[in-house]
Design a protein around this motif. Structure first.
Motif, PDB file in Angstrom:
ATOM      1  N   ALA A 218     -23.791  32.888  74.280  1.00 60.03           N
ATOM      2  CA  ALA A 218     -23.382  32.215  73.050  1.00 60.03           C
ATOM      3  C   ALA A 218     -21.997  31.587  73.202  1.00 60.03           C
ATOM      4  O   ALA A 218     -21.743  30.470  72.726  1.00 60.03           O
ATOM      5  CB  ALA A 218     -23.396  33.201  71.886  1.00 60.03           C
ATOM      6  N   ALA A 219     -21.104  32.296  73.882  1.00 62.79           N
ATOM      7  CA  ALA A 219     -19.759  31.752  74.099  1.00 62.79           C
ATOM      8  C   ALA A 219     -19.809  30.527  75.004  1.00 62.79           C
ATOM      9  O   ALA A 219     -19.145  29.511  74.742  1.00 62.79           O
ATOM     10  CB  ALA A 219     -18.856  32.831  74.706  1.00 62.79           C
ATOM     11  N   VAL A 220     -20.598  30.604  76.060  1.00 64.72           N
ATOM     12  CA  VAL A 220     -20.731  29.470  76.985  1.00 64.72           C
ATOM     13  C   VAL A 220     -21.347  28.269  76.275  1.00 64.72           C
ATOM     14  O   VAL A 220     -20.908  27.122  76.459  1.00 64.72           O
ATOM     15  CB  VAL A 220     -21.578  29.892  78.206  1.00 64.72           C
ATOM     16  CG1 VAL A 220     -21.976  28.668  79.032  1.00 64.72           C
ATOM     17  CG2 VAL A 220     -20.801  30.880  79.064  1.00 64.72           C
ATOM     18  N   THR A 221     -22.350  28.501  75.470  1.00 62.08           N
ATOM     19  CA  THR A 221     -22.992  27.416  74.729  1.00 62.08           C
ATOM     20  C   THR A 221     -21.992  26.714  73.817  1.00 62.08           C
ATOM     21  O   THR A 221     -21.972  25.483  73.711  1.00 62.08           O
ATOM     22  CB  THR A 221     -24.171  27.958  73.904  1.00 62.08           C
ATOM     23  OG1 THR A 221     -25.142  28.523  74.783  1.00 62.08           O
ATOM     24  CG2 THR A 221     -24.814  26.844  73.086  1.00 62.08           C
ATOM     25  N   ALA A 222     -21.130  27.489  73.157  1.00 66.44           N
ATOM     26  CA  ALA A 222     -20.118  26.913  72.275  1.00 66.44           C
ATOM     27  C   ALA A 222     -19.143  26.040  73.056  1.00 66.44           C
ATOM     28  O   ALA A 222     -18.736  24.966  72.592  1.00 66.44           O
ATOM     29  CB  ALA A 222     -19.373  28.030  71.543  1.00 66.44           C
ATOM     30  N   ALA A 234     -10.101  34.521  70.736  1.00 69.19           N
ATOM     31  CA  ALA A 234     -10.539  35.024  69.441  1.00 69.19           C
ATOM     32  C   ALA A 234     -11.724  34.214  68.921  1.00 69.19           C
ATOM     33  O   ALA A 234     -12.701  34.776  68.405  1.00 69.19           O
ATOM     34  CB  ALA A 234      -9.382  34.977  68.448  1.00 69.19           C
ATOM     35  N   GLY A 235     -11.647  32.896  69.070  1.00 74.85           N
ATOM     36  CA  GLY A 235     -12.744  32.051  68.610  1.00 74.85           C
ATOM     37  C   GLY A 235     -14.012  32.267  69.410  1.00 74.85           C
ATOM     38  O   GLY A 235     -15.118  32.346  68.840  1.00 74.85           O
ATOM     39  N   LEU A 236     -13.891  32.390  70.722  1.00 77.63           N
ATOM     40  CA  LEU A 236     -15.064  32.641  71.560  1.00 77.63           C
ATOM     41  C   LEU A 236     -15.651  34.016  71.254  1.00 77.63           C
ATOM     42  O   LEU A 236     -16.876  34.197  71.265  1.00 77.63           O
ATOM     43  CB  LEU A 236     -14.681  32.535  73.037  1.00 77.63           C
ATOM     44  CG  LEU A 236     -14.335  31.129  73.538  1.00 77.63           C
ATOM     45  CD1 LEU A 236     -13.860  31.188  74.982  1.00 77.63           C
ATOM     46  CD2 LEU A 236     -15.521  30.191  73.407  1.00 77.63           C
ATOM     47  N   ALA A 237     -14.791  34.981  70.986  1.00 77.10           N
ATOM     48  CA  ALA A 237     -15.273  36.323  70.651  1.00 77.10           C
ATOM     49  C   ALA A 237     -16.076  36.304  69.360  1.00 77.10           C
ATOM     50  O   ALA A 237     -17.074  37.035  69.217  1.00 77.10           O
ATOM     51  CB  ALA A 237     -14.093  37.286  70.532  1.00 77.10           C
ATOM     52  N   HIS A 246     -13.353  42.880  74.702  1.00 77.14           N
ATOM     53  CA  HIS A 246     -14.685  43.113  75.271  1.00 77.14           C
ATOM     54  C   HIS A 246     -15.254  41.824  75.859  1.00 77.14           C
ATOM     55  O   HIS A 246     -15.824  41.829  76.945  1.00 77.14           O
ATOM     56  CB  HIS A 246     -15.610  43.665  74.179  1.00 77.14           C
ATOM     57  CG  HIS A 246     -16.881  44.229  74.712  1.00 77.14           C
ATOM     58  ND1 HIS A 246     -17.897  44.689  73.891  1.00 77.14           N
ATOM     59  CD2 HIS A 246     -17.337  44.421  75.989  1.00 77.14           C
ATOM     60  CE1 HIS A 246     -18.897  45.125  74.639  1.00 77.14           C
ATOM     61  NE2 HIS A 246     -18.572  44.967  75.910  1.00 77.14           N
ATOM     62  N   LEU A 247     -15.094  40.700  75.147  1.00 77.68           N
ATOM     63  CA  LEU A 247     -15.603  39.431  75.673  1.00 77.68           C
ATOM     64  C   LEU A 247     -14.877  39.041  76.955  1.00 77.68           C
ATOM     65  O   LEU A 247     -15.507  38.588  77.919  1.00 77.68           O
ATOM     66  CB  LEU A 247     -15.439  38.322  74.640  1.00 77.68           C
ATOM     67  CG  LEU A 247     -15.851  36.938  75.167  1.00 77.68           C
ATOM     68  CD1 LEU A 247     -17.340  36.888  75.480  1.00 77.68           C
ATOM     69  CD2 LEU A 247     -15.469  35.835  74.190  1.00 77.68           C
TER      70      LEU A 247
END
Length: 333
Positions: A218-222, A234-237, A246-247
């Protein structure tokens, strides 16, 4: 053409060679017209089987082709190079031919044959990223750098794998005949872009591993959906549904690079595309892809690619820029 002496390019192949390492650069030189004549040499004259089973006829064996009179010696790569570099006659011939040639080049793992011939001591070279550690381990006398797609160190040119051999050949043509001819060749062969040697051989899809879990995915897609967004940890988390700490840990473990480095690479590649596909000002591209200022983009380009954004645009635009040229053979392109 009358009064013009063609440059003699000799390709070295062996059983188990990678066919694109030969055919790609061969077509580049051939498309440059009468300035080059290409030949193929192998341990023995006759059919040579590539790693994919394609048969290529070698017009010469090393026993019947003298090492003199070669302008450019190109050693191809492929799985068979490990056996080929144990062939003393072939290695000796490569060493002699390279010493007499104006320049010598290797594509992909062909660099191992050059190293076996003692031609790379103290030189900076590149190869396919998958064989970087092996080359460095087996030849500590060589400076291995597998970030660029090709490297020039004096008369020795080395490249990464497969299609990078065409980038290398285009650079050799440009070195001989100038930028306009190299652009015309790229246009003729429908090559989207002549990539600079300093450009990374890793696209985003290749230089990192794929996400193994849904939160990191999900983070990579964003990141890819909007490279210019803020994308702090923080935004990617928040996209991942994990705590920032953790991320950070899981992202680095799954992809092999930390989030900040991944974001920067994605942004650089997005800026590269924008520079070569349109006329948007560098300052606007910098803002759109998260670099804030043109100066930040310039520093990042120099660090990652070894070239300024404006120079990158001027030198490596898409082949649409070459549409006004004719081919070196005088044919419309």
């Amino acid at each position: 053409m009358e009064g013009v002496t063609s440059r003699r390019v000799v390709f070295v192949v062996f059983d188990g060679f990678q066919p694109l390492d030969l055919t790609g650069p061969h077509e580049v030189f051939h498309s440059a017209g009468d300035d080059y004549v290409c030949e193929v040499v192998a341990p023995r004259a006759g059919p040579v089987r590539s790693v994919s089973g394609l048969l290529v006829h070698a017009g010469h064996g090393v026993a019947d082709l003298g090492p003199a009179g070669i302008d450019t010696l190109v050693v191809v790569g492929g799985r068979g190079v490990d056996r080929a570099r144990q062939d003393e006659a072939l290695v000796s011939w490569v060493a002699a031919a390279a010493t007499r040639a104006r320049r010598v080049a290797s594509v992909c793992s062909g660099v191992f044959l050059l190293a076996a011939a003692g031609l790379l001591d103290g030189r900076r070279v590149t190869t396919h990223w998958a064989r970087e550690e092996q080359l460095a381990r087996e030849h500590p006398e060589v400076r291995v750098d597998c970030e660029p797609i090709f490297v020039r160190d004096g008369p020795v040119w080395t490249s990464a794998g497969v299609t990078a051999g065409m980038d290398l050949a285009l650079a050799l043509v440009e070195d001989d005949l100038g930028r306009d001819v190299a652009h015309a060749v790229a246009r003729r062969l429908v090559l989207f872009l002549r990539r600079p040697g300093g450009q990374s051989q890793f696209s985003v899809a290749l230089w990192s591993r794929q996400p193994a879990t849904d939160p990191v995915r999900a983070a990579v897609t964003a990141i890819h959906a909007d490279p210019g967004a803020r994308h702090d940890i923080a935004g990617l988390a928040a996209h991942a549904g994990l705590s920032p700490r953790h991320l950070q840990r899981r992202f680095t473990a799954e992809l092999g690079v930390p989030p900040a480095a991944y974001v920067e690479r994605v942004r650089v590649e997005a800026a590269q595309r924008a520079l070569t596909e349109g006329d948007e000002p560098v300052e606007a591209i910098a803002r759109r892809y998260g670099f804030t200022t043109a100066e930040t983009l310039r520093r990042t380009f120099h660090r990652r690619l070894g070239i300024a954004p404006s120079d990158y645009r001027a030198r490596f635009r898409s082949t649409a820029e070459a549409a006004h040229h004719v081919s070196p053979k005088g044919e419309p392109v």
